[in-house]
Design a protein around this motif. Structure first.
Motif, PDB file in Angstrom:
ATOM      1  N   MET A   1       0.851  -1.181   0.000  1.00  0.00           N
ATOM      2  CA  MET A   1       0.000   0.000   0.000  1.00  0.00           C
ATOM      3  C   MET A   1       0.894   1.240   0.000  1.00  0.00           C
ATOM      4  SD  MET A   1      -2.721   1.478   2.844  1.00  0.00           S
ATOM      5  CE  MET A   1      -3.624  -0.010   3.005  1.00  0.00           C
ATOM      6  N   TYR A   2       0.575   2.158  -0.882  1.00  0.00           N
ATOM      7  CA  TYR A   2       1.286   3.432  -0.908  1.00  0.00           C
ATOM      8  C   TYR A   2       0.847   4.288   0.272  1.00  0.00           C
ATOM      9  CZ  TYR A   2       2.697   2.356  -5.681  1.00  0.00           C
ATOM     10  OH  TYR A   2       3.238   1.775  -6.781  1.00  0.00           O
ATOM     11  N   PHE A   3       1.707   5.202   0.678  1.00  0.00           N
ATOM     12  CA  PHE A   3       1.370   6.126   1.761  1.00  0.00           C
ATOM     13  C   PHE A   3       0.083   6.876   1.443  1.00  0.00           C
ATOM     14  CE2 PHE A   3       1.648  10.420   3.587  1.00  0.00           C
ATOM     15  CZ  PHE A   3       1.660  10.097   4.929  1.00  0.00           C
ATOM     16  N   THR A   4      -0.068   7.297   0.189  1.00  0.00           N
ATOM     17  CA  THR A   4      -1.260   8.064  -0.198  1.00  0.00           C
ATOM     18  C   THR A   4      -2.531   7.241  -0.104  1.00  0.00           C
ATOM     19  OG1 THR A   4      -0.872   7.531  -2.520  1.00  0.00           O
ATOM     20  CG2 THR A   4      -0.039   9.644  -1.730  1.00  0.00           C
ATOM     21  N   ASP A   5      -2.413   5.945  -0.148  1.00  0.00           N
ATOM     22  CA  ASP A   5      -3.598   5.096  -0.047  1.00  0.00           C
ATOM     23  C   ASP A   5      -4.308   5.278   1.291  1.00  0.00           C
ATOM     24  OD1 ASP A   5      -3.194   4.106  -2.568  1.00  0.00           O
ATOM     25  OD2 ASP A   5      -2.407   2.172  -1.909  1.00  0.00           O
ATOM     26  N   ARG A   6      -3.575   5.673   2.323  1.00  0.00           N
ATOM     27  CA  ARG A   6      -4.224   5.855   3.627  1.00  0.00           C
ATOM     28  C   ARG A   6      -5.262   6.963   3.567  1.00  0.00           C
ATOM     29  NH1 ARG A   6       0.437   5.731   8.095  1.00  0.00           N
ATOM     30  NH2 ARG A   6       1.044   7.562   6.902  1.00  0.00           N
ATOM     31  N   ILE A   8      -6.820   7.945   0.863  1.00  0.00           N
ATOM     32  CA  ILE A   8      -7.898   7.444   0.001  1.00  0.00           C
ATOM     33  C   ILE A   8      -8.786   6.495   0.795  1.00  0.00           C
ATOM     34  CG2 ILE A   8      -8.422   6.063  -2.043  1.00  0.00           C
ATOM     35  CD1 ILE A   8      -5.755   7.216  -3.224  1.00  0.00           C
ATOM     36  N   GLU A   9      -8.165   5.638   1.580  1.00  0.00           N
ATOM     37  CA  GLU A   9      -8.929   4.709   2.420  1.00  0.00           C
ATOM     38  C   GLU A   9      -9.801   5.470   3.420  1.00  0.00           C
ATOM     39  OE1 GLU A   9      -8.995   1.256   2.413  1.00  0.00           O
ATOM     40  OE2 GLU A   9      -7.770   1.272   0.607  1.00  0.00           O
ATOM     41  N   GLU A  10      -9.247   6.518   4.026  1.00  0.00           N
ATOM     42  CA  GLU A  10     -10.027   7.312   4.976  1.00  0.00           C
ATOM     43  C   GLU A  10     -11.196   7.999   4.281  1.00  0.00           C
ATOM     44  OE1 GLU A  10      -9.656  10.971   8.167  1.00  0.00           O
ATOM     45  OE2 GLU A  10      -7.825  10.171   7.273  1.00  0.00           O
ATOM     46  N   LEU A  11     -10.944   8.558   3.107  1.00  0.00           N
ATOM     47  CA  LEU A  11     -12.005   9.198   2.337  1.00  0.00           C
ATOM     48  C   LEU A  11     -13.129   8.207   2.047  1.00  0.00           C
ATOM     49  CD1 LEU A  11     -13.178  11.531   0.646  1.00  0.00           C
ATOM     50  CD2 LEU A  11     -11.758  10.707  -1.247  1.00  0.00           C
ATOM     51  N   LYS A  13     -13.824   5.428   3.629  1.00  0.00           N
ATOM     52  CA  LYS A  13     -14.471   4.994   4.866  1.00  0.00           C
ATOM     53  C   LYS A  13     -15.426   6.058   5.399  1.00  0.00           C
ATOM     54  CE  LYS A  13     -13.418   3.596   9.602  1.00  0.00           C
ATOM     55  NZ  LYS A  13     -12.368   3.446  10.601  1.00  0.00           N
ATOM     56  N   ARG A  14     -14.978   7.314   5.422  1.00  0.00           N
ATOM     57  CA  ARG A  14     -15.784   8.382   6.020  1.00  0.00           C
ATOM     58  C   ARG A  14     -16.889   8.898   5.109  1.00  0.00           C
ATOM     59  NH1 ARG A  14     -13.195  12.308   9.945  1.00  0.00           N
ATOM     60  NH2 ARG A  14     -11.714  11.039  11.091  1.00  0.00           N
ATOM     61  N   ARG A  15     -16.638   8.930   3.791  1.00  0.00           N
ATOM     62  CA  ARG A  15     -17.583   9.592   2.891  1.00  0.00           C
ATOM     63  C   ARG A  15     -18.013   8.716   1.725  1.00  0.00           C
ATOM     64  NH1 ARG A  15     -16.553  15.862   3.444  1.00  0.00           N
ATOM     65  NH2 ARG A  15     -18.649  15.740   2.664  1.00  0.00           N
ATOM     66  N   GLY A  16     -17.658   7.448   1.776  1.00  0.00           N
ATOM     67  CA  GLY A  16     -17.901   6.540   0.666  1.00  0.00           C
ATOM     68  C   GLY A  16     -19.356   6.349   0.283  1.00  0.00           C
ATOM     69  N   GLU A  17     -20.270   6.585   1.191  1.00  0.00           N
ATOM     70  CA  GLU A  17     -21.690   6.402   0.908  1.00  0.00           C
ATOM     71  C   GLU A  17     -22.334   7.659   0.336  1.00  0.00           C
ATOM     72  OE1 GLU A  17     -23.296   3.451   1.156  1.00  0.00           O
ATOM     73  OE2 GLU A  17     -21.334   2.635   1.684  1.00  0.00           O
ATOM     74  N   GLU A  18     -21.606   8.790   0.372  1.00  0.00           N
ATOM     75  CA  GLU A  18     -22.170  10.056  -0.092  1.00  0.00           C
ATOM     76  C   GLU A  18     -22.161  10.144  -1.611  1.00  0.00           C
ATOM     77  OE1 GLU A  18     -20.421  13.518   1.713  1.00  0.00           O
ATOM     78  OE2 GLU A  18     -20.207  12.488   3.624  1.00  0.00           O
ATOM     79  N   GLU A  19     -23.086  10.915  -2.136  1.00  0.00           N
ATOM     80  CA  GLU A  19     -23.091  11.250  -3.556  1.00  0.00           C
ATOM     81  C   GLU A  19     -22.806  12.730  -3.674  1.00  0.00           C
ATOM     82  OE1 GLU A  19     -26.383   9.907  -5.880  1.00  0.00           O
ATOM     83  OE2 GLU A  19     -26.543   8.051  -4.737  1.00  0.00           O
ATOM     84  N   VAL A  20     -21.875  13.083  -4.566  1.00  0.00           N
ATOM     85  CA  VAL A  20     -21.512  14.487  -4.763  1.00  0.00           C
ATOM     86  C   VAL A  20     -21.530  14.797  -6.255  1.00  0.00           C
ATOM     87  CG1 VAL A  20     -20.059  14.545  -2.700  1.00  0.00           C
ATOM     88  CG2 VAL A  20     -19.024  14.001  -4.887  1.00  0.00           C
TER      89      VAL A  20
END
Length: 63
Positions: A1-6, A8-11, A13-20
């Protein structure tokens, strides 16, 4: 896993169900660059890449 993946993973997890909208995303990117001008080039590259995902002509130019 790349450092930047963390981030992306947080995004996801926290906002994955939202529609924008893309308009909302563009505004958030503008705000981010206003607050973090050193990231202007990477954000511009990401935005351009996202904008051209379905553009087959750009893919042919890269080969």
């Amino acid at each position: 896993m790349y450092f930047t993946d963390r981030g992306i993973e947080e995004l996801e997890k926290r906002r994955g169900e939202e529609e924008v909208t893309l308009e909302w995303l563009a505004e958030q990117l503008r705000t981010f660059v206003d607050l973090n001008p050193d990231f202007e080039v990477p954000v511009e590259r990401l935005a351009t890449w996202l904008a051209r995902l379905d553009d087959e002509d750009d893919e042919d130019d890269e080969e």
